[in-house]
Design a protein around this motif. Structure first.
Motif, PDB file in Angstrom:
ATOM      1  N   GLU A 204       1.033  -1.502   0.320  1.00  0.00           N
ATOM      2  CA  GLU A 204      -0.215  -0.032  -0.126  1.00  0.00           C
ATOM      3  C   GLU A 204       0.914   1.190   0.035  1.00  0.00           C
ATOM      4  N   MET A 205       0.171   2.102  -0.630  1.00  0.00           N
ATOM      5  CA  MET A 205       1.123   3.350  -1.131  1.00  0.00           C
ATOM      6  C   MET A 205       0.521   4.161  -0.975  1.00  0.00           C
ATOM      7  N   VAL A 206       1.069   6.168  -1.020  1.00  0.00           N
ATOM      8  CA  VAL A 206       0.500   7.526  -0.908  1.00  0.00           C
ATOM      9  C   VAL A 206       1.407   7.760  -1.708  1.00  0.00           C
ATOM     10  N   TYR A 207       0.910   8.353  -2.780  1.00  0.00           N
ATOM     11  CA  TYR A 207       1.782   8.694  -3.701  1.00  0.00           C
ATOM     12  C   TYR A 207       2.664  10.633  -3.185  1.00  0.00           C
ATOM     13  N   LEU A 208       4.166  10.555  -3.826  1.00  0.00           N
ATOM     14  CA  LEU A 208       4.262  11.386  -3.148  1.00  0.00           C
ATOM     15  C   LEU A 208       5.229  11.970  -4.232  1.00  0.00           C
ATOM     16  N   ARG A 209       4.989  13.415  -4.034  1.00  0.00           N
ATOM     17  CA  ARG A 209       5.561  14.382  -5.602  1.00  0.00           C
ATOM     18  C   ARG A 209       7.129  14.799  -5.182  1.00  0.00           C
ATOM     19  N   TYR A 210       7.926  15.180  -5.986  1.00  0.00           N
ATOM     20  CA  TYR A 210       9.015  15.413  -6.491  1.00  0.00           C
ATOM     21  C   TYR A 210       9.889  16.107  -4.567  1.00  0.00           C
ATOM     22  N   ASP A 211       9.171  17.536  -5.231  1.00  0.00           N
ATOM     23  CA  ASP A 211       9.054  18.742  -4.171  1.00  0.00           C
ATOM     24  C   ASP A 211       8.638  18.493  -2.782  1.00  0.00           C
ATOM     25  N   GLN A 212       8.270  17.034  -2.164  1.00  0.00           N
ATOM     26  CA  GLN A 212       7.662  16.890  -1.093  1.00  0.00           C
ATOM     27  C   GLN A 212       8.740  15.631  -0.644  1.00  0.00           C
TER      28      GLN A 212
ATOM     29  N   GLY B 149       8.456  -3.173   2.637  1.00  0.00           N
ATOM     30  CA  GLY B 149       7.967  -4.640   3.461  1.00  0.00           C
ATOM     31  C   GLY B 149       7.250  -3.678   4.741  1.00  0.00           C
ATOM     32  N   HIS B 150       7.013  -5.532   5.292  1.00  0.00           N
ATOM     33  CA  HIS B 150       5.370  -5.016   5.981  1.00  0.00           C
ATOM     34  C   HIS B 150       3.921  -4.195   5.020  1.00  0.00           C
ATOM     35  N   ASN B 151       4.291  -4.765   4.095  1.00  0.00           N
ATOM     36  CA  ASN B 151       2.840  -4.311   2.999  1.00  0.00           C
ATOM     37  C   ASN B 151       3.373  -2.648   3.005  1.00  0.00           C
ATOM     38  N   THR B 152       4.122  -1.923   2.797  1.00  0.00           N
ATOM     39  CA  THR B 152       4.444  -0.994   2.945  1.00  0.00           C
ATOM     40  C   THR B 152       5.183  -0.583   0.914  1.00  0.00           C
ATOM     41  N   LYS B 153       4.128   0.437   0.344  1.00  0.00           N
ATOM     42  CA  LYS B 153       5.172   0.838  -1.095  1.00  0.00           C
ATOM     43  C   LYS B 153       5.483   1.737  -1.475  1.00  0.00           C
ATOM     44  N   GLY B 154       6.931   2.405  -1.671  1.00  0.00           N
ATOM     45  CA  GLY B 154       7.294   3.638  -1.806  1.00  0.00           C
ATOM     46  C   GLY B 154       7.620   4.478  -0.633  1.00  0.00           C
ATOM     47  N   LEU B 155       8.200   5.804  -0.097  1.00  0.00           N
ATOM     48  CA  LEU B 155       8.836   5.576   0.810  1.00  0.00           C
ATOM     49  C   LEU B 155       7.835   6.700   2.136  1.00  0.00           C
ATOM     50  N   GLU B 156       6.392   6.859   1.122  1.00  0.00           N
ATOM     51  CA  GLU B 156       5.909   7.375   2.641  1.00  0.00           C
ATOM     52  C   GLU B 156       4.899   6.606   3.128  1.00  0.00           C
ATOM     53  N   ALA B 157       4.434   5.276   2.391  1.00  0.00           N
ATOM     54  CA  ALA B 157       4.049   4.757   3.690  1.00  0.00           C
ATOM     55  C   ALA B 157       4.995   3.977   4.473  1.00  0.00           C
ATOM     56  N   ALA B 158       6.047   3.592   4.175  1.00  0.00           N
ATOM     57  CA  ALA B 158       7.043   3.506   4.743  1.00  0.00           C
ATOM     58  C   ALA B 158       7.268   4.165   5.857  1.00  0.00           C
ATOM     59  N   ALA B 159       7.410   5.561   5.352  1.00  0.00           N
ATOM     60  CA  ALA B 159       8.023   5.987   6.514  1.00  0.00           C
ATOM     61  C   ALA B 159       6.583   6.357   7.982  1.00  0.00           C
ATOM     62  N   ARG B 160       5.492   6.365   7.295  1.00  0.00           N
ATOM     63  CA  ARG B 160       4.523   6.605   8.126  1.00  0.00           C
ATOM     64  C   ARG B 160       4.554   5.232   9.102  1.00  0.00           C
ATOM     65  N   TYR B 161       4.852   4.368   8.170  1.00  0.00           N
ATOM     66  CA  TYR B 161       5.059   3.188   9.356  1.00  0.00           C
ATOM     67  C   TYR B 161       6.280   2.332  10.325  1.00  0.00           C
ATOM     68  N   TYR B 162       6.801   2.867   9.645  1.00  0.00           N
ATOM     69  CA  TYR B 162       8.561   2.438  10.631  1.00  0.00           C
ATOM     70  C   TYR B 162       8.605   3.554  11.413  1.00  0.00           C
ATOM     71  N   PHE B 163       8.129   4.695  11.052  1.00  0.00           N
ATOM     72  CA  PHE B 163       8.558   6.487  12.362  1.00  0.00           C
ATOM     73  C   PHE B 163       7.577   6.848  12.285  1.00  0.00           C
ATOM     74  N   GLY B 164       6.300   6.952  12.017  1.00  0.00           N
ATOM     75  CA  GLY B 164       5.358   7.899  12.715  1.00  0.00           C
ATOM     76  C   GLY B 164       4.972   9.448  11.348  1.00  0.00           C
ATOM     77  N   TYR B 165       6.507   9.249  10.281  1.00  0.00           N
ATOM     78  CA  TYR B 165       6.255  10.534   9.771  1.00  0.00           C
ATOM     79  C   TYR B 165       5.587  10.162   8.651  1.00  0.00           C
ATOM     80  N   SER B 166       5.073  11.680   8.607  1.00  0.00           N
ATOM     81  CA  SER B 166       4.504  11.865   7.063  1.00  0.00           C
ATOM     82  C   SER B 166       4.739  13.320   5.668  1.00  0.00           C
ATOM     83  N   PHE B 167       5.698  12.306   4.987  1.00  0.00           N
ATOM     84  CA  PHE B 167       6.336  13.547   4.278  1.00  0.00           C
ATOM     85  C   PHE B 167       5.265  15.116   3.534  1.00  0.00           C
ATOM     86  N   LYS B 168       3.842  14.723   3.353  1.00  0.00           N
ATOM     87  CA  LYS B 168       2.937  15.262   2.991  1.00  0.00           C
ATOM     88  C   LYS B 168       1.961  15.999   3.902  1.00  0.00           C
ATOM     89  N   ASP B 169       1.854  15.077   5.302  1.00  0.00           N
ATOM     90  CA  ASP B 169       0.951  15.255   5.992  1.00  0.00           C
ATOM     91  C   ASP B 169       1.088  16.118   7.312  1.00  0.00           C
TER      92      ASP B 169
END
Length: 612
Positions: free
Chosen positions: A73-81, A176-196
């Protein structure tokens, strides 16, 4: 001094060289285009696959156990995010020469070949080649596929800028852990969102950037929850000439430190992947119905959107508790994109049924509009009818009133009279012309007119999307964009929006019906309070005994169905009407439209209809 003969020879050699180069270039173009065509590579397909969640389905096994199907599962990130430090970490870890090579790196390929004979074998694929493998070629270890991967990489370089390709890469790796891309991974592992920013539980550090970057190489055994990730991330930081802040020599060597470093992954917080269940189950049911029990492993791209699902579930968490406390313990909700016909958010089981109540009245009204020439101002009679008399929810009767008022205020007697006058065959004929699967059947006229019998929620939604899109989408709701055989990467199933054939009488009926349903969200309508933009149409439905309450809304962009049912009528306290769903529906609509007005409704001018 050069003789004339020598000059002629030089010119001839130069001409031969140019011809050879031209021939080689032509051959390269032909080869690349042929491979791209074989894999169905297009600019539109590339963008679609990059932006989609991934579902891996093995039939028939996952048909019986859909919960076992792997998801990414992924949440799309733009380059500038994506922060600069994150971009730098990925380039240093994956492809330092990315901005300088044409899609492949001969030096890296040579080093990779030599490394196979050592103790530290490594790959030589560029970022572009990895995109080619992820989106088109697949991960099967077949030598011939490497040439296909190379051709697709060159094709990608020809059709997208380096910045676009890097943006794609931020969104496609399995992390890993059902995540795809940086946004989903950052949310899963670190509780961090690049876009929100509102969801950030911590600040973003170079240590986190390095940790995510090295995860790409080994998402299962080397993600941030594994000790191996820590020392690899530390090594990357040192290669980047950055001093690790958290990942010191001591912490990187501590086998237990990963539980603190990636603490969010070990918490009980909701995962993105936890929300994919309804869409996954529906997708697998659709595949099983279409492909049967033939053994096949599939890469599946769905219409489901993690962001829309998050918006839907956030609104449910905010607004549903009072409804649930009143005894409505079963919720069905679906969000459909009126351009694609795809389900982007869903809380429902495959084949879910609801008691639709008055939400069927617009479908009956189409019979009067299309086949009998009625209009919004045609007078109908709202007076007691039959024994026991057909009543209105508010206990009042309006007498003679315009059809649009009867629909907006959900008067019952006029629509029972309409059913008795024109009959179910009239409404079903119009529904057939719409390509709708919904039918009025299997109940007395009064029950059919008032939606007293259970119906397939998807069939009801299908008719509403056709109305909302002015016939540009007649086969919604869809869930599967495409399914590819994982072995051959050939598309074995694809769902696309299907428009209706030109039908002026039907277009007239849809246009008038949209105008009337706009009144439902007005001051006197039963969905009053739903408007977050000027043009939002709606229909409410409350079943017998208030057992189920339903609200369907649509704009040019989305159709939304929300329905709450009480499994035990004796526990209703108090019984609610569909008006209780307005705050929930309004919040969902506000979120999924993201502050944008998609424009006015109406079907008179084909240019104003939603394009397929």
């Amino acid at each position: 001094m050069m003789t004339g003969e020598r000059k002629s020879r030089i010119k001839l050699v130069a001409l031969v060289v140019l011809l050879v180069l031209a021939g080689a270039t032509t051959s390269l173009v032909v080869w690349v285009d042929a491979v791209a065509a074989r894999y169905g590579a297009t600019v539109a397909t590339t963008r679609e696959r990059v932006r989609s969640n991934r579902l891996i389905v093995d039939l028939p096994e996952h048909g019986a156990k859909p919960w076992d199907a792997p998801i990414e599962e992924m949440v799309y990130l733009r380059y500038d995010q994506v922060p600069k430090i994150m971009r730098q970490a990925i380039l240093r870890s994956e492809d330092s020469w990315f901005f300088y090579h044409p899609g492949f790196n001969p030096v890296a390929i040579g080093k990779a070949i030599l490394s196979q004979f050592g103790t530290d074998p490594r790959g030589g694929s560029t970022i572009t080649q990895q995109i080619a493998k992820q989106l088109y070629v697949g991960s099967q270890r077949v030598f011939a596929r490497k040439f296909d991967e190379l051709a697709i990489a060159i094709w990608l370089e020809w059709h997208f800028s380096k910045r676009e390709l890097l943006e794609f890469y931020f969104n496609i790796p399995f992390m890993g852990h059902n995540t795809k891309g940086l946004e989903a991974a950052a949310r899963y592992y670190f509780g961090y969102s690049f876009k929100d920013p509102s969801t950030r539980e911590t600040g973003f550090t170079p240590d986190m950037a390095a940790s995510l970057a090295v995860t790409i190489k080994n998402p299962t055994g080397g993600n941030p929850t594994k000790p191996r990730n820590l020392w690899e991330a530390r090594r990357l930081l040192l290669q980047m000439r950055l001093k690790p802040v958290v990942l010191t020599a001591q912490t990187a060597a501590d086998p237990n430190f990963s539980r603190r470093f990636a603490a969010h992954a070990f918490s009980n917080a909701n995962r993105l992947s936890d929300r994919f269940g309804s869409a996954r189950d529906l997708a697998i049911a659709t595949l099983t119905r279409k492909l049967g029990t033939q053994p096949i492993s599939l890469d599946v791209v769905t219409d489901y959107s993690s962001e829309v699902q998050l918006d839907l579930e956030t609104a449910i968490a905010d607004q549903y508790p009072p409804i649930e406390q009143a005894g409505y313990d079963r919720l069905t909700a679906m969000v459909v994109n009126n351009r694609t016909g795809g389900i982007e958010g869903i809380v429902a089981t495959p084949g879910a049924t609801i008691y639709p109540g008055s939400t069927v009245k617009p479908l009956l009204t189409l019979c009067a509009l299309v086949d009998h020439g009625w209009g919004a101002q045609t007078t109908v009679l709202d007076t007691p009818l039959g024994q026991p008399p057909v009543r209105n929810e508010d206990g009042r009767y309006l007498g003679r009133t315009p059809l649009e008022t009867a629909l907006a205020m959900s008067r019952n007697p006029p629509f029972v009279r309409m059913m008795e006058t024109f009959g179910a065959p009239c409404a079903n004929n119009v529904l057939a012309r719409m390509g709708a699967t919904f039918r009025f059947q299997g109940a007395p006229s009064r029950s059919m007119a008032l939606g007293a019998a259970p119906v397939d929620a998807a069939a009801l939604l299908n008719a509403y999307v056709t109305i909302a899109s002015c016939g540009a989408v007649s086969n919604a709701p869809l869930i599967i964009k495409e399914a590819r055989d994982r072995r051959t990467q050939k598309v074995v199933m694809r769902q696309k929006a299907r428009p209706l054939a030109e039908d002026n009488a039907l277009r007239y009926g849809l246009d008038v019906l949209q105008t009337m349903l706009l009144k439902t969200t007005g001051p006197e309508g039963t969905a009053s309070g739903s408007r977050f933009i000027p043009d939002i149409a709606a229909k409410t439905g409350t079943s017998d005994g208030n057992r189920q309450i339903t609200l369907i809304t649509f704009t040019r962009a989305y159709t939304l169905l929300v329905s709450a049912e009480a499994s035990d009528l004796m526990k209703l306290d108090p019984p609610l009407t569909s008006q209780a769903l307005v705050p929930l529906v309004r919040e969902v609509n506000t979120k999924i439209h993201d502050g944008k007005d998609p424009g006015p409704l109406g079907c008179k001018n084909p240019a104003t209809a939603v394009s397929p």
